[in-house]
Design an enzyme around this catalytic site. Structure first.
Site, PDB file in Angstrom:
ATOM      1  N   HIS A 117       0.800  -1.235   0.000  1.00  0.00           N
ATOM      2  CA  HIS A 117       0.000   0.000   0.000  1.00  0.00           C
ATOM      3  C   HIS A 117       0.833   1.285   0.000  1.00  0.00           C
ATOM      4  CE1 HIS A 117       1.081   0.124   4.203  1.00  0.00           C
ATOM      5  NE2 HIS A 117       0.553   1.325   4.303  1.00  0.00           N
TER       6      HIS A 117
HETATM    7  N1  UDP Z   1      -4.206  -4.974   8.378  1.00  0.00           N
HETATM    8  C1  UDP Z   1      -5.496  -5.434   8.498  1.00  0.00           C
HETATM    9  N2  UDP Z   1      -6.149  -5.828   7.352  1.00  0.00           N
HETATM   10  C2  UDP Z   1      -5.556  -5.807   6.125  1.00  0.00           C
HETATM   11  C3  UDP Z   1      -4.223  -5.333   6.034  1.00  0.00           C
HETATM   12  C4  UDP Z   1      -3.579  -4.914   7.180  1.00  0.00           C
HETATM   13  O1  UDP Z   1      -6.050  -5.504   9.590  1.00  0.00           O
HETATM   14  O2  UDP Z   1      -6.202  -6.186   5.132  1.00  0.00           O
HETATM   15  C5  UDP Z   1      -3.515  -4.542   9.600  1.00  0.00           C
HETATM   16  C6  UDP Z   1      -2.161  -5.170   9.810  1.00  0.00           C
HETATM   17  O3  UDP Z   1      -2.266  -6.418  10.440  1.00  0.00           O
HETATM   18  C7  UDP Z   1      -1.433  -4.140  10.636  1.00  0.00           C
HETATM   19  C8  UDP Z   1      -2.032  -2.848  10.171  1.00  0.00           C
HETATM   20  O4  UDP Z   1      -3.248  -3.170   9.509  1.00  0.00           O
HETATM   21  O5  UDP Z   1      -1.713  -4.271  12.000  1.00  0.00           O
HETATM   22  C9  UDP Z   1      -1.028  -2.243   9.238  1.00  0.00           C
HETATM   23  O6  UDP Z   1      -1.586  -1.215   8.592  1.00  0.00           O
HETATM   24  P1  UDP Z   1      -0.968  -0.627   7.266  1.00  0.00           P
HETATM   25  O7  UDP Z   1      -0.222  -1.689   6.553  1.00  0.00           O
HETATM   26  O8  UDP Z   1      -2.094   0.039   6.581  1.00  0.00           O
HETATM   27  O9  UDP Z   1      -0.001   0.518   7.809  1.00  0.00           O
HETATM   28  P2  UDP Z   1       1.478   0.585   8.321  1.00  0.00           P
HETATM   29  O10 UDP Z   1       1.676  -0.418   9.394  1.00  0.00           O
HETATM   30  O11 UDP Z   1       2.378   0.371   7.153  1.00  0.00           O
HETATM   31  O12 UDP Z   1       1.588   1.980   8.840  1.00  0.00           O
END
Ligand code: UDP
Length: 362
Positions: A211
């Protein structure tokens, strides 16, 4: 009674907020001075799969203020949030403002509060990718420099702050995402039926999330990742790929979505709720991701990870052999899949009581 206002807006913040709010609820059952927490939801993520499911599934306090500051450019979004959050803070005058991570909601909350001399608590402070082309890196640096209490998940994060001359109010508290992985990991085992729904076998599939703007927005990078995923997915080891709305949008734009949909061993899904996601992270044989949170969750559940970026904020996961940095090139991603590094445990993330530790500090 101490009054806390927490700003959330994006998916990973809902998960972290769930754990902090839970610690407050437990604290309020004791005879110590109670804490009143109210939530501002900026609306950065707003739809069913990216927001509402987290509130219903994880029992997060309903936001007192629901803003609608999503779906625009970074500057406009942050500016709108700043205006709206300031109005609330002027009216409410909380003792603390709590922000999480590195999104525009984090920065807007921190800026609004610091200008009103309301102490800012930054949970997940001190992380650095040293890549200022990432919007998240700008948000982190600026937020850390106006925060009063900086809650660091790792010792390296403490070190980064020291290098920027931030010493006061800095604590290594562990990782609140580890609290979430343990707590919701247990719940997922009891309630999630995602393995049956997607007809998967334990350790018989791989999981992928993409993403980051740097990957989605550029045709070359996204095409290269898609080419790798198509090669990786096989009949004996399918690939599950929950699509972030931005990723879906760019896959359509670059005419890559159909290739993925048509592939017999790739299971595209809508963004998943956290319980289903945790279940898949536990059961996958490998995780491929550009998400910060997912890299660490891979380690929490002891699933090897390949990171689809050039760098990571979570360097200890790489040093410990659980995470490999592949970037976006097809051949590099495939090469990482062949590797089997020596792995050891990481002693950084606490014991699953980080939320409680932060509350003690307040
Ligand atoms: N996550 C979720 N469903 C999904 C994809 C990710 O619940 O379909 C969760 C994942 O397990 C993690 C969080 O969302 O806890 C991560 O979010 P994201 O990847 O959007 O952001 P980042 O961590 O890169 O800031």
């Amino acid at each position: 009674m101490k009054k806390i206002i927490t700003v959330v807006g994006a998916r990973p913040q809902f998960i972290k907020a769930a754990m902090f709010s839970r610690a407050i609820q437990l604290h309020n059952q004791t005879d110590r001075e109670p804490v009143n927490e109210q939530l501002i939801h900026t609306g950065q993520h707003y739809d069913e799969n990216m927001s509402r499911i987290f509130f219903s599934e994880m029992g997060i306090t309903r936001p007192t203020w629901q803003l609608h500051c999503g779906q625009t450019t970074h500057g406009a979004m942050t500016g709108q949030m700043l205006i709206e959050i300031e109005k609330i803070l002027l009216d409410q005058r909380p003792d603390y403002l709590v922000v999480y991570g590195d999104t525009n909601s984090t920065l807007a909350g921190a800026l609004a509060a610091s200008k009103l001399h309301i102490p800012v608590v930054h949970i997940e402070a001190g992380l650095r990718s040293f890549n200022k082309a990432m919007p998240e890196e700008i948000n982190r640096i600026l937020t850390d420099h106006v925060s009063t209490l900086l809650c660091c998940p790792t010792h390296e994060a403490v070190q980064h702050l020291a290098e920027e001359n931030i010493h006061a109010g800095v604590y290594h508290v562990g990782d609140i995402m580890y609290d979430a992985a343990l707590f919701f990991g247990r719940q997922a085992e009891e309630t999630s039926d995602i393995m049956q729904r997607l007809q998967l076998h334990s350790k018989g599939f791989r999981l992928c999330t993409v993403h980051r703007a740097e990957n989605t927005d550029e045709d070359e990078r996204l095409s290269s990742i898609v080419a790798a995923l198509k090669q990786i997915a096989s009949s004996h080891c399918p690939l599950v790929f929950p699509l972030h709305p931005r990723t879906r949008q760019y896959l359509e734009k670059y005419q890559l979505l159909e290739e993925l949909t048509a592939h017999p061993n790739i299971r595209l899904t809508e963004p998943l709720g956290f319980l289903d996601m945790v279940m898949l992270e536990k059961q996958a044989s490998t995780i491929l991701t550009d998400s910060g949170g997912v890299q660490k969750e891979a380690y929490f559940h002891r699933t090897p990870c390949i990171t689809l970026r050039e760098e990571t904020e979570w360097t200890e996961t790489v040093t410990a052999g659980w995470n490999q940095i592949a970037g976006y090139r097809t051949d590099q991603i495939l090469a990482c899949l062949e590797n089997n590094p020596v792995r050891h445990e990481i002693d950084e993330y606490g014991q699953g009581n980080t939320a409680q530790k932060i509350l003690e500090l307040l």
